[in-house]
Design a protein around this motif. Structure first.
Motif, short mmCIF file in Angstrom:
data_model
loop_
_atom_site.label_atom_id
_atom_site.label_comp_id
_atom_site.label_asym_id
_atom_site.label_seq_id
_atom_site.Cartn_x
_atom_site.Cartn_y
_atom_site.Cartn_z
N THR A 209 0.81 -1.22 0.00
CA THR A 209 0.00 0.00 0.00
C THR A 209 0.84 1.28 0.00
O THR A 209 0.30 2.36 -0.19
CB THR A 209 -0.93 0.04 1.23
N LEU A 210 2.15 1.14 0.18
CA LEU A 210 3.00 2.31 0.33
C LEU A 210 2.89 3.32 -0.82
O LEU A 210 2.75 4.52 -0.58
CB LEU A 210 4.46 1.87 0.51
N PRO A 211 2.91 2.89 -2.08
CA PRO A 211 2.84 3.87 -3.18
C PRO A 211 1.53 4.64 -3.24
O PRO A 211 1.46 5.70 -3.86
CB PRO A 211 3.02 3.00 -4.44
N SER A 212 0.48 4.12 -2.57
CA SER A 212 -0.82 4.78 -2.65
C SER A 212 -0.92 6.02 -1.78
O SER A 212 -1.82 6.84 -1.97
CB SER A 212 -1.93 3.79 -2.26
N PHE A 213 -0.01 6.18 -0.81
CA PHE A 213 -0.13 7.34 0.08
C PHE A 213 1.19 8.06 0.36
O PHE A 213 1.17 9.22 0.77
CB PHE A 213 -0.76 6.92 1.42
N ALA A 214 2.32 7.41 0.16
CA ALA A 214 3.60 8.03 0.50
C ALA A 214 4.15 8.84 -0.67
O ALA A 214 4.05 8.43 -1.83
CB ALA A 214 4.61 6.97 0.92
N ASP A 215 4.73 9.99 -0.37
CA ASP A 215 5.39 10.81 -1.38
C ASP A 215 6.79 10.29 -1.67
O ASP A 215 7.31 10.47 -2.78
CB ASP A 215 5.49 12.26 -0.90
N GLU A 216 7.41 9.69 -0.66
CA GLU A 216 8.78 9.23 -0.78
C GLU A 216 8.99 8.08 0.19
O GLU A 216 8.13 7.82 1.04
CB GLU A 216 9.77 10.36 -0.50
N ALA A 217 10.11 7.39 0.04
CA ALA A 217 10.38 6.25 0.92
C ALA A 217 11.87 6.14 1.17
O ALA A 217 12.70 6.46 0.31
CB ALA A 217 9.85 4.96 0.30
N VAL A 218 12.19 5.69 2.39
CA VAL A 218 13.58 5.43 2.77
C VAL A 218 13.71 3.94 3.05
O VAL A 218 12.96 3.38 3.86
CB VAL A 218 13.98 6.23 4.02
N LEU A 219 14.63 3.31 2.34
CA LEU A 219 14.92 1.90 2.55
C LEU A 219 16.16 1.83 3.44
O LEU A 219 17.24 2.30 3.05
CB LEU A 219 15.17 1.22 1.20
N LEU A 220 15.97 1.25 4.63
CA LEU A 220 17.01 1.30 5.66
C LEU A 220 17.57 -0.08 5.98
O LEU A 220 16.81 -1.04 6.11
CB LEU A 220 16.43 1.93 6.93
N MET A 221 18.87 -0.17 6.07
CA MET A 221 19.54 -1.36 6.59
C MET A 221 20.81 -0.90 7.31
O MET A 221 21.91 -0.94 6.75
CB MET A 221 19.88 -2.34 5.46
N GLN A 222 20.61 -0.32 8.50
CA GLN A 222 21.63 0.38 9.25
C GLN A 222 22.09 1.67 8.54
O GLN A 222 22.35 2.67 9.16
CB GLN A 222 22.88 -0.49 9.54
N ARG A 223 22.13 1.63 7.22
CA ARG A 223 22.42 2.79 6.40
C ARG A 223 21.24 3.04 5.47
O ARG A 223 20.41 2.15 5.26
CB ARG A 223 23.68 2.60 5.57
N VAL A 224 21.16 4.22 4.90
CA VAL A 224 20.13 4.51 3.91
C VAL A 224 20.55 3.90 2.58
O VAL A 224 21.54 4.34 1.96
CB VAL A 224 19.90 6.02 3.76
N LEU A 225 19.83 2.87 2.15
CA LEU A 225 20.12 2.22 0.88
C LEU A 225 19.50 2.97 -0.29
O LEU A 225 20.11 3.08 -1.36
CB LEU A 225 19.61 0.77 0.90
N VAL A 226 18.27 3.45 -0.06
CA VAL A 226 17.55 4.20 -1.10
C VAL A 226 16.72 5.27 -0.41
O VAL A 226 16.10 5.01 0.62
CB VAL A 226 16.61 3.30 -1.93
N HIS A 227 16.71 6.47 -0.95
CA HIS A 227 15.77 7.50 -0.55
C HIS A 227 15.26 8.13 -1.84
O HIS A 227 15.96 8.91 -2.49
CB HIS A 227 16.43 8.56 0.34
#
Length: 263
Positions: A209-227
């Motif tokens: 459901t994330l793309p239906s309401f979020a403007d952006e996303a942060v993919l985290l694995m101790q570090r930011v992999l994607v923003h």
């Protein structure tokens, strides 16, 4: 979703080079991210990726080993004293047997604006009334918080943030344990808040459901992999980095959803 960024805005949230270690364990490693006002940002990653530590660092509950957090141009302590931040915790972090009503939960959001004697003013009552109306809990205002459904409990804590007048809302797994109808209600509420200029950082395992309401996303694995956009964060090759998923295996099993990967 909220409106696009306005140039030259002071960031609602600015995290720079944040590192947090618990003894020999590194929970966050050089995390940097910036979120503009009026945005909804999804925070995704597997358990142990550092999401809760990031929330606690933003709230000033964890002392970083290195780096800094700035809230609307202020340090965390100043932002908290001004009531700029509100936190909606995971369900397991709350004592649902505590004898406190829904209205009293929302009223705790006004504490920072009251005197030392916690004297409730007409302005406090009006702010709480408005907040409960926005989350649809007016008729349940006198009910003990533990007697609500999972979705209603989440909305009660969002009401606390609204009553507080917080500009930034942090929500830790608000969809866990709630039905789809309650999830949709919470999403609609957060979208309305962002449209009014509030900023929302929300961790979730419900990736579908994330793309239906979020403007952006942060993919985290101790570090930011994607923003980036939710669609970018949810690319199979990026999820493979965060969740240890075999991309080839995913292609061999096309019925497996992103939501299932996140759980």
């Amino acid at each position: 979703m909220s409106n696009p960024d306005t140039p030259h805005q002071v960031p609602a949230l600015d995290v720079s080079g944040l590192t947090v270690r618990y003894g020999p364990v590194t929970a966050l490693d050089d995390v940097s991210m910036t979120i503009r006002p009026g945005r909804i940002c999804g925070l995704i990653g597997m358990n142990g990726s550092g999401k809760s530590t990031l929330f606690k660092s933003i709230m000033g509950l964890v002392r970083p080993t290195a780096g800094r957090v700035t809230i609307a141009g202020h340090d965390t302590a100043h932002a908290r004293s001004r009531g700029l931040l509100s936190y909606v915790p995971q369900a397991e972090d709350v004592d649902w047997q505590f004898p406190i009503s829904v209205r009293e939960v929302a009223m705790t959001g006004r504490y920072g604006r009251q005197n030392l004697f916690r004297r409730i003013t007409a302005r406090d009552n009006s702010a709480v009334d408005d907040a409960l109306a926005q989350v649809g809990l007016t008729e349940l205002a006198d009910r003990q918080i533990g007697r609500l459904s999972g979705g209603q409990r989440k909305r009660a804590f969002v009401a606390r943030g609204i009553a507080q007048g917080a500009e930034i809302l942090l929500l830790d797994e608000p969809f866990a344990g709630v039905d789809k109808r309650s999830e949709a209600t919470i999403i609609d509420l957060l979208t309305d808040l962002a449209a009014a200029g509030r900023t929302v950082l929300i961790s979730t395992h419900d990736l579908s459901t994330l793309p239906s309401f979020a403007d952006e996303a942060v993919l985290l694995m101790q570090r930011v992999l994607v923003h980036g956009t939710p669609e970018e964060a949810l690319r199979p090759e990026n999820l493979a980095l965060a969740f240890g998923v075999d991309v080839t295996e995913r292609r061999d099993h096309p019925t497996r959803t992103d939501a299932e990967v996140g759980r």
